[in-house]
Design a protein around this motif. Structure first.
Motif, PDB file in Angstrom:
ATOM      1  N   LEU A   1       0.951  -1.188   0.013  1.00 30.66           N
ATOM      2  CA  LEU A   1      -0.004  -0.036   0.108  1.00 30.66           C
ATOM      3  C   LEU A   1       0.860   1.214  -0.084  1.00 30.66           C
ATOM      4  O   LEU A   1       0.520   2.297  -0.973  1.00 30.66           O
ATOM      5  N   LEU A   2       2.022   1.218   0.795  1.00 25.22           N
ATOM      6  CA  LEU A   2       2.845   2.422   0.655  1.00 25.22           C
ATOM      7  C   LEU A   2       3.587   2.510  -0.586  1.00 25.22           C
ATOM      8  O   LEU A   2       3.558   3.773  -1.088  1.00 25.22           O
ATOM      9  N   GLU A   3       3.858   1.599  -1.195  1.00 27.11           N
ATOM     10  CA  GLU A   3       4.505   1.580  -2.602  1.00 27.11           C
ATOM     11  C   GLU A   3       3.433   2.385  -3.339  1.00 27.11           C
ATOM     12  O   GLU A   3       3.695   3.143  -4.165  1.00 27.11           O
ATOM     13  N   ARG A   4       2.109   1.901  -3.508  1.00 28.78           N
ATOM     14  CA  ARG A   4       1.297   2.579  -4.425  1.00 28.78           C
ATOM     15  C   ARG A   4       0.919   4.042  -4.002  1.00 28.78           C
ATOM     16  O   ARG A   4       0.951   4.760  -5.039  1.00 28.78           O
ATOM     17  N   LEU A   5       0.780   4.224  -2.731  1.00 32.37           N
ATOM     18  CA  LEU A   5       0.755   5.490  -2.608  1.00 32.37           C
ATOM     19  C   LEU A   5       1.787   6.448  -2.809  1.00 32.37           C
ATOM     20  O   LEU A   5       1.816   7.458  -3.132  1.00 32.37           O
TER      21      LEU A   5
END
Length: 228
Positions: A193-197
């Protein structure tokens, strides 16, 4: 057989150096001292407890020392073969193996016995509770077994902050608290999720904020359901 190039086995988020052991220090210490021809090891625990992280870290360490490494999981097509020479054999998420893969995994155990190979496997439960063929379950339970537990909140915050720092992101307390209260505390999922963010923030040239996170989730929901 899927041979793993060193470059693919050493992402910054999957090494011993940045593995936060939490309650898993005993398993970490054992893997750091693992030698060729040691008994097979089983790491078991729920998703997000660091099983695959430790396998990738172990593979990196052994390849850096000149050892051959082979990785097998439910996505590895058959046939599975034993690598030439003394090697590290990694079996990830054994509970997901179908009948053919269970047979192949058992065959690897049999072929490698007494030949200097080391097998490290992961699963979501101890060997005795795995719904796999009896001979494979017996082999998985032969050697040391370590239960892995997910990180606590403090350690998970530290892991997410460290990943954000690696990416050059400013991860504020508000965003971090939102992630930990609104989503399942599965470190692998939160890292994704952090990567997508990160990608969404770069594309929109905006800082990481809760409104930005909500905007990204709204976009992803629309993309997954065009009727919305």
């Amino acid at each position: 057989m899927r041979q793993l190039p060193l470059a693919l086995l050493a992402p910054p988020a999957h090494s011993f150096d940045n593995f936060l052991p939490g309650a898993n220090a005993e398993a970490l210490a054992y893997l750091l001292g693992l030698l060729p021809a040691d008994p097979p090891v089983l790491l078991w625990g729920p998703a997000g407890s660091g099983k695959t992280h430790l396998l990738q870290a172990l593979a990196e360490r052994w390849q850096a020392a000149g050892q051959r490494v082979a990785w097998y999981d439910a996505d590895t097509p058959l046939p599975w073969e034993l690598p030439a020479h003394e090697s590290l054999l990694l079996l990830d998420d054994c509970q997901r193996f179908d009948a053919g893969q269970q047979h192949a995994a058992f065959a690897l155990f049999v072929q490698s016995a007494g030949q200097g190979y080391t097998v490290v496997a992961t699963a979501d439960a101890p060997a005795v509770d795995l719904a796999v063929r009896e001979d494979l379950r017996t082999r998985l339970g032969w050697g040391p077994s370590f239960q892995l537990t997910p990180l606590g909140e403090t350690e998970m915050r530290a892991a997410l902050r460290r990943e954000a720092d690696r990416r050059g992101l400013l991860l504020g307390d508000e965003v971090l608290s939102y992630l930990l209260t609104r989503f399942e505390r599965n470190l692998k999922g939160l890292m994704a999720l952090l990567e997508r963010l990160d990608e969404f923030a770069l594309a929109n040239k905006r800082a990481l904020t809760v409104p930005l996170l909500k905007a990204m989730l709204a976009d992803e929901k629309i993309d997954s359901d065009p009727t919305l």
